[in-house]
Design a protein around this motif. Structure first.
Motif, short mmCIF file in Angstrom:
data_model
loop_
_atom_site.label_atom_id
_atom_site.label_comp_id
_atom_site.label_asym_id
_atom_site.label_seq_id
_atom_site.Cartn_x
_atom_site.Cartn_y
_atom_site.Cartn_z
N LEU A 115 0.95 -1.06 -0.02
CA LEU A 115 -0.10 0.16 -0.03
C LEU A 115 0.72 1.08 0.08
N LEU A 116 1.92 1.16 0.81
CA LEU A 116 2.80 2.42 0.85
C LEU A 116 3.36 2.88 -0.52
N LEU A 117 3.58 1.77 -1.18
CA LEU A 117 4.33 1.88 -2.48
C LEU A 117 3.32 2.86 -3.50
N LYS A 118 2.05 2.10 -3.43
CA LYS A 118 0.97 2.52 -4.30
C LYS A 118 0.98 4.03 -3.93
N ILE A 119 0.64 4.60 -2.30
CA ILE A 119 0.37 5.74 -1.84
C ILE A 119 1.73 6.74 -2.68
N GLY A 120 2.77 6.05 -2.33
CA GLY A 120 4.16 6.86 -3.14
C GLY A 120 3.85 7.17 -4.55
N VAL A 121 3.68 6.36 -5.34
CA VAL A 121 3.59 6.20 -6.88
C VAL A 121 2.52 7.31 -7.02
N GLY A 122 1.42 7.22 -6.33
CA GLY A 122 0.15 7.95 -6.57
C GLY A 122 0.44 9.29 -6.47
N ALA A 123 0.95 9.69 -5.24
CA ALA A 123 1.48 11.06 -4.80
C ALA A 123 2.33 11.88 -5.68
N PHE A 124 3.28 10.83 -6.21
CA PHE A 124 4.40 11.33 -7.21
C PHE A 124 3.41 11.93 -8.62
N THR A 125 2.86 10.96 -8.78
CA THR A 125 2.02 11.17 -10.06
C THR A 125 1.29 12.25 -10.18
N ALA A 126 0.24 12.47 -9.08
CA ALA A 126 -0.55 13.47 -9.10
C ALA A 126 0.16 14.82 -8.75
N GLY A 127 1.40 14.85 -8.06
CA GLY A 127 2.08 15.96 -7.95
C GLY A 127 2.56 16.53 -9.40
N ILE A 128 2.86 15.60 -10.14
CA ILE A 128 3.26 15.77 -11.49
C ILE A 128 2.34 16.51 -12.46
N ILE A 129 1.14 15.80 -12.21
CA ILE A 129 -0.03 16.48 -12.92
C ILE A 129 -0.45 17.78 -12.37
N VAL A 130 -0.41 17.82 -11.13
CA VAL A 130 -0.84 19.25 -10.63
C VAL A 130 0.28 20.36 -11.18
N LEU A 131 1.43 19.93 -11.06
CA LEU A 131 2.50 21.04 -11.55
C LEU A 131 2.13 21.54 -12.91
N PHE A 132 2.10 20.55 -13.82
CA PHE A 132 1.98 20.55 -15.38
C PHE A 132 0.67 21.30 -15.57
N VAL A 133 -0.53 21.06 -14.83
CA VAL A 133 -1.63 21.94 -15.01
C VAL A 133 -1.47 23.35 -14.54
N SER A 134 -0.65 23.37 -13.47
CA SER A 134 -0.48 24.71 -13.03
C SER A 134 0.26 25.71 -14.11
N VAL A 135 1.50 25.05 -14.36
CA VAL A 135 2.25 25.70 -15.46
C VAL A 135 1.57 26.00 -16.78
N LEU A 136 0.57 25.27 -17.15
CA LEU A 136 -0.28 25.22 -18.48
C LEU A 136 -1.05 26.63 -18.20
N ARG A 137 -1.60 26.68 -17.03
CA ARG A 137 -2.78 27.60 -16.82
C ARG A 137 -2.04 29.05 -16.74
N GLU A 138 -0.70 29.02 -16.08
CA GLU A 138 -0.16 30.35 -16.08
C GLU A 138 0.36 30.73 -17.27
N LYS A 139 0.57 29.66 -18.10
CA LYS A 139 0.85 30.30 -19.49
C LYS A 139 -0.15 30.88 -20.37
N LEU A 140 -1.36 30.25 -20.12
CA LEU A 140 -2.66 30.71 -20.76
C LEU A 140 -3.03 31.81 -20.08
N MET A 141 -2.86 32.17 -18.65
CA MET A 141 -3.18 33.48 -18.09
C MET A 141 -2.17 34.67 -18.66
N ILE A 142 -1.09 34.13 -19.05
CA ILE A 142 -0.27 35.30 -19.54
C ILE A 142 -0.58 35.65 -20.98
N ARG A 143 -0.91 34.60 -21.64
CA ARG A 143 -1.38 34.90 -22.98
C ARG A 143 -2.68 35.75 -23.02
#
Lengths: 153, 184
Positions: A115-143
């Motif tokens: 379970l711990l491994l699943k939580i670790g991988v899940g958290a890592f993946t979610a972090g990457i997705i949130v970061l990506f969406v955030s950067v994308l949103r920032e770029k779109l806001m600047i535009r």
């Protein structure tokens, strides 16, 4: 139709049409009539004529022929690459969806995995997705707030 | 030789090669238009080619009743403005620089752009001292050789306003030339 009684201001603005050959013969005659009889408009007309002549005499350096030979190829390459990027994007999206499905099925739904491994991988993946969406949103806001975006095509 | 509209219709039908007709016809004007913004040969080449590519992508939205080049020019201008603005931001210009005409890039290098002539260089400097609104209309008329109708279309202003805008711009250019002449 231009009125016979022209003010100096009207003459000076319409003088542009005379310089650029954008007015009728009748208008030209009316303007030239005023210019001949008004020393201040005459001076301005001569100044504008000299300015136009000087501007027309400005010569830009010619681009070496080799650049022109290659010009169309460069544009064509961009056109082709644009289509390639669309194909690559579609491919990446399909692979991501398929990969996500496979990972969920084989990893997250596998009761053997800790379970711990699943939580670790899940958290890592979610972090990457949130970061990506955030950067994308920032770029779109600047535009959106870019003042030059409103320049129409 | 195909007309612009015939070439555009063929491109819309999928004949990419027909776009070459338009590129060959307008590449010189496009390059010099970009050069007026970038003041740099390589950037002008790159941006004009990019503009042709973007115009190709947007060809479906082109209104056949308009002239291709005036429509294309607006795309090119947009790209050039964004490029120069980005360049200025990246160079972190000083407060003094902000008072300069908006689109003048830092590299004012007439020797790279003009055939050597004292009067040409002075005029080039004077044009670059103008506010963007004045500079643009002078460029469209004198260097892009557009008619009043085309200028009105590009600037999205009534045709009747072109003369008064040109009058004001040329008057300010005359003053600038006079000022520079006195300085040297």
């Amino acid at each position: 139709m231009m009125s016979t009684k022209l003010t100096c201001k009207e003459v000076r603005i319409n003088m542009m049409g005379l310089l650029d050959n954008e007015i009728s013969e009748e208008q030209k005659a009316a303007l030239l009539g005023h210019i001949e009889s008004c020393p201040s408009c005459q001076k301005m007309y001569n100044d504008f004529r000299t300015l136009k002549k000087d501007t027309q005499e400005m010569k830009f350096k010619k681009l070496p022929e080799i650049y022109w030979d290659d010009y169309w190829t460069q544009v064509y390459n961009r056109m082709e690459r644009g289509f390639s990027w669309i194909l690559i994007s579609i491919g990446v999206m399909i692979l991501l969806v398929y990969g996500g499905y496979e990972v969920t099925r084989d990893f997250f739904l596998d009761p053997q995995k800790p379970l711990l491994l699943k939580i670790g991988v899940g958290a890592f993946t979610a972090g990457i997705i949130v970061l990506f969406v955030s950067v994308l949103r920032e770029k779109l806001m600047i535009r959106k707030i870019d003042k030059y975006r409103s320049v129409e095509r | 030789m195909k007309t612009d509209n015939e070439a555009i219709t063929a491109c819309r039908a999928g004949d990419k090669e027909m776009y070459r007709v338009l590129v060959e016809r307008y590449k010189t004007r496009a390059y010099y238009a970009a050069l007026m913004y970038t003041h740099n040969r390589d950037d002008a080449l790159d941006l004009s080619q990019e503009a042709f590519y973007r115009a190709y992508k947007a060809l479906d939205s082109f209104d056949n009743s308009r002239k291709f080049y005036t429509w294309f020019y607006r795309i090119l201008k947009n790209i050039c403005i964004n490029f120069v603005t980005r360049k200025r931001t990246h160079n972190q210009v000083s407060a003094d620089d902000e008072n300069r005409p908006e689109l003048v890039s830092s590299g004012l290098n007439p020797e790279e752009i003009l055939e050597r002539s004292e009067q040409s260089e002075l005029l080039w400097q004077a044009i670059n001292q103008l506010k963007e609104k004045d500079r643009e209309i002078i460029i469209l008329k004198e260097f892009q050789e557009m008619s009043y109708r085309e200028i009105a279309e590009v600037l999205n202003i009534p045709q009747g306003s072109v003369m008064s805008r040109l009058y004001n711009a040329r008057q300010r250019l005359l003053k600038e030339v006079e000022y520079l002449n006195d300085e040297y």
